[in-house]
Design an enzyme around this catalytic site. Sequence first.
Site, mmCIF file in Angstrom:
data_model
loop_
_atom_site.group_PDB
_atom_site.id
_atom_site.type_symbol
_atom_site.label_atom_id
_atom_site.label_comp_id
_atom_site.label_asym_id
_atom_site.label_seq_id
_atom_site.Cartn_x
_atom_site.Cartn_y
_atom_site.Cartn_z
ATOM 1 N N CYS A 1 -3.623 -3.858 4.288
ATOM 2 C CA CYS A 1 -2.557 -4.918 5.029
ATOM 3 C C CYS A 1 -3.018 -6.278 4.705
ATOM 4 O O CYS A 1 -1.904 -7.330 5.090
ATOM 5 C CB CYS A 1 -2.259 -5.103 6.807
ATOM 6 S SG CYS A 1 -1.663 -3.037 7.511
ATOM 7 N N HIS B 1 -2.278 -10.825 12.254
ATOM 8 C CA HIS B 1 -1.849 -8.766 12.117
ATOM 9 C C HIS B 1 -1.217 -7.988 13.395
ATOM 10 O O HIS B 1 -2.492 -8.013 13.378
ATOM 11 C CB HIS B 1 -2.686 -8.536 10.704
ATOM 12 C CG HIS B 1 -2.054 -6.899 10.758
ATOM 13 N ND1 HIS B 1 -0.943 -6.394 10.241
ATOM 14 C CD2 HIS B 1 -2.885 -5.715 10.779
ATOM 15 C CE1 HIS B 1 -1.629 -5.507 9.752
ATOM 16 N NE2 HIS B 1 -2.411 -4.770 10.012
ATOM 17 N N GLU C 1 0.800 -1.261 -0.198
ATOM 18 C CA GLU C 1 0.011 -0.319 0.050
ATOM 19 C C GLU C 1 1.064 1.436 0.124
ATOM 20 O O GLU C 1 0.567 2.342 0.586
ATOM 21 C CB GLU C 1 -1.328 -0.124 1.026
ATOM 22 C CG GLU C 1 -0.486 -0.095 2.360
ATOM 23 C CD GLU C 1 -0.952 -0.481 3.567
ATOM 24 O OE1 GLU C 1 -2.093 0.514 3.963
ATOM 25 O OE2 GLU C 1 -1.920 -1.697 4.719
HETATM 26 P P1 HMG Z 1 -4.116 5.973 21.468
HETATM 27 O O1 HMG Z 1 -5.143 7.877 20.936
HETATM 28 O O2 HMG Z 1 -3.318 6.627 22.049
HETATM 29 O O3 HMG Z 1 -5.073 5.416 22.308
HETATM 30 O O4 HMG Z 1 -4.574 5.544 20.307
HETATM 31 P P2 HMG Z 1 -5.677 5.472 23.928
HETATM 32 O O5 HMG Z 1 -5.669 6.718 24.435
HETATM 33 O O6 HMG Z 1 -6.403 4.246 23.626
HETATM 34 O O7 HMG Z 1 -4.378 4.463 24.364
HETATM 35 C C1 HMG Z 1 -3.659 3.674 23.985
HETATM 36 C C2 HMG Z 1 -3.186 2.671 25.233
HETATM 37 O O8 HMG Z 1 -2.668 2.626 26.169
HETATM 38 C C3 HMG Z 1 -4.900 1.935 26.011
HETATM 39 O O9 HMG Z 1 -4.885 0.664 26.019
HETATM 40 C C4 HMG Z 1 -4.865 3.033 27.261
HETATM 41 O O10 HMG Z 1 -5.255 2.294 27.681
HETATM 42 C C5 HMG Z 1 -3.525 2.673 27.123
HETATM 43 P P3 HMG Z 1 -6.181 0.208 25.467
HETATM 44 O O11 HMG Z 1 -7.698 0.371 26.599
HETATM 45 O O12 HMG Z 1 -6.619 -0.216 23.989
HETATM 46 O O13 HMG Z 1 -6.427 -1.641 26.750
HETATM 47 N N1 HMG Z 1 -2.654 3.728 28.122
HETATM 48 C C6 HMG Z 1 -1.346 3.687 29.488
HETATM 49 N N2 HMG Z 1 -0.834 2.428 29.186
HETATM 50 C C7 HMG Z 1 -0.404 2.382 30.787
HETATM 51 N N3 HMG Z 1 0.187 3.270 30.867
HETATM 52 C C8 HMG Z 1 -0.230 4.908 30.200
HETATM 53 C C9 HMG Z 1 -1.221 4.984 29.520
HETATM 54 N N4 HMG Z 1 -2.036 5.901 29.515
HETATM 55 C C10 HMG Z 1 -3.290 4.951 28.104
HETATM 56 N N5 HMG Z 1 0.295 6.156 31.138
HETATM 57 C C11 HMG Z 1 -4.534 3.712 18.806
HETATM 58 C C12 HMG Z 1 -4.425 4.525 19.813
HETATM 59 C C13 HMG Z 1 -3.816 2.621 17.854
HETATM 60 C C14 HMG Z 1 -6.113 4.567 17.945
HETATM 61 C C15 HMG Z 1 -3.854 4.944 17.729
HETATM 62 O O14 HMG Z 1 -2.251 4.765 17.938
HETATM 63 C C16 HMG Z 1 -3.702 4.623 15.701
HETATM 64 O O15 HMG Z 1 -5.203 5.155 15.001
HETATM 65 N N6 HMG Z 1 -3.013 3.392 15.251
HETATM 66 C C17 HMG Z 1 -3.403 3.629 13.642
HETATM 67 C C18 HMG Z 1 -4.595 2.633 13.720
HETATM 68 C C19 HMG Z 1 -4.089 1.024 13.893
HETATM 69 O O16 HMG Z 1 -3.155 1.044 14.690
HETATM 70 N N7 HMG Z 1 -5.334 0.513 14.395
HETATM 71 C C20 HMG Z 1 -4.779 -0.894 14.493
HETATM 72 C C21 HMG Z 1 -6.820 -1.488 14.638
HETATM 73 S S1 HMG Z 1 -7.051 -1.539 12.107
HETATM 74 C C22 HMG Z 1 -5.579 -2.498 11.525
HETATM 75 O O17 HMG Z 1 -4.725 -3.336 11.903
HETATM 76 C C23 HMG Z 1 -4.830 -2.289 9.887
HETATM 77 C C24 HMG Z 1 -3.264 -1.451 9.588
HETATM 78 O O18 HMG Z 1 -2.896 -2.111 9.847
HETATM 79 C C25 HMG Z 1 -3.803 -1.093 8.019
HETATM 80 C C26 HMG Z 1 -3.737 -1.362 7.283
HETATM 81 O O19 HMG Z 1 -4.187 -2.599 6.955
HETATM 82 O O20 HMG Z 1 -3.092 -0.853 5.997
HETATM 83 C C27 HMG Z 1 -3.688 -0.336 10.835
#
Ligand code: HMG
Length: 415
Positions: A118, A250, A86
């Site tokens: 992906c 993945h 991609e």
């Molecule tokens: P964010 O805003 O950083 O997330 O976005 P958050 O606020 O939900 O925090 C993440 C986790 O950290 C949470 O844990 C928090 O509780 C924890 P969870 O509730 O999920 O278990 N946290 C802490 N832990 C310890 N100490 C602390 C602390 N503070 C918070 N102090 C997000 C996270 C993954 C959404 C973002 O990074 C993102 O948008 N990433 C890109 C999208 C992505 O990877 N999506 C995955 C599924 S889609 C996919 O896999 C396809 C893809 O590969 C593309 C394709 O297909 O081509 C992406």
Amino acid sequence: MTAETGTVGVDQIGIYLPHRVLPLDTLAAARKVPTEKIHIGLGAYQMAVTAPWEDAVTLGANAAARLFAQGQVKPEEIGLLIVATETAVDHAKPVSIFLHDLLGIPNNCRVFELKHACYGGTAGVMMAADWIRSGAAAGRKALVVSTDIARYPLQSSAEFTQGAGAAAVAVSAQPRLLALDPISGVYAKNVYDFWRPLDKREALVDGKFSVDCYLDALAGAVADFCAARNRTGDKNTAPLYTQLAALLYHTPFPKMAYKAHLRLLESEWQRTGTQPADAAAAAARSYAELVDPWLEASRKVGNIYTASLYLCLAWLAERAADRFEGKRVGLFSYGSGCCAEFFTGTFVPGSAQTAARIGVADLLAARQQLTVEEYERLARDGTNGGVPPSGDAAFCHLAAVRDEKRFYERNGITG
Ligand code: HMG
């Protein structure tokens, strides 16, 4: 023409990773985010960063060159070359034709680029396996190269889930690594969870929604897998995970694999009526045994989109194929948009010997650490070509972009 008989599967894997890496604790400090959020919340520790002479073509060609350098698969055996990406370099001219040239693959080879976020890599592997099963391969092998650079805007929360790398997978009859079972389960649905409009270099994402889409697709693909297995008369009603020695997901960030495994356990407990009394403890044990050991490379590389699942497979093979010979593993591929597939394969006798040549640990150990300033400069400079320093020398690099054409050079060194 008669169909190939016997097993079809992964003959060998070649992995390539960029020479540069950014430790994510330094990025967390720069962005004023607690390091625990990245290390514990996402499970991520480092991300691979590309140099100006690295793009989807060079990453993919370097992965394939490393596969050929292992000596078991030869360019002249390849009758189908699929490049899943991609991070394409042109809207019309496919990445695959550059690889075809750089790698010296014969002219009588079907060559094309494939895209579904992906999931593209797995779509390619499945297509390659079907090509061999159909008999059209007539004794030749397929090469499926998954190659990507995951880029999100600087300062975004997704920035911590970037990465880059490639996996080349040779698919053949009589595979030397992993025999693929013919049954798989699929799930597709039109969703806007992650996308990259044609004029944009960085991806756009509805992060939290994308996690939900991934988990729904996993449940759908596993349900379809179980239904397909039942149709074959397989009456095995035990939970799926009890029949597998490992589960590879993945991995856009390692915590996603944890979330995925929980969802799989919950749906399997529900399907088979086997929920244990202490579900949380059972889930923790199952994750520690079946999933966590195979995430180490992902923790240190980041998301490599199409190649992510195959990096986990390579890491498992390299670390533990001797213990896994004759054992079946489950693999889950997800591509935003979305399409997903759950499939299984069995490590064949002798696979440990084949896997010992992959060399992911060496690639990880040989990397140069960047500062946040160096990473930001590389992100802004983009990919315009250049001459890699001697310590960086790989099989090929992007030398220049002139008159809207890309010029690649082979170094003749496989590294
Ligand atoms: P964010 O805003 O950083 O997330 O976005 P958050 O606020 O939900 O925090 C993440 C986790 O950290 C949470 O844990 C928090 O509780 C924890 P969870 O509730 O999920 O278990 N946290 C802490 N832990 C310890 N100490 C602390 C602390 N503070 C918070 N102090 C997000 C996270 C993954 C959404 C973002 O990074 C993102 O948008 N990433 C890109 C999208 C992505 O990877 N999506 C995955 C599924 S889609 C996919 O896999 C396809 C893809 O590969 C593309 C394709 O297909 O081509 C992406």
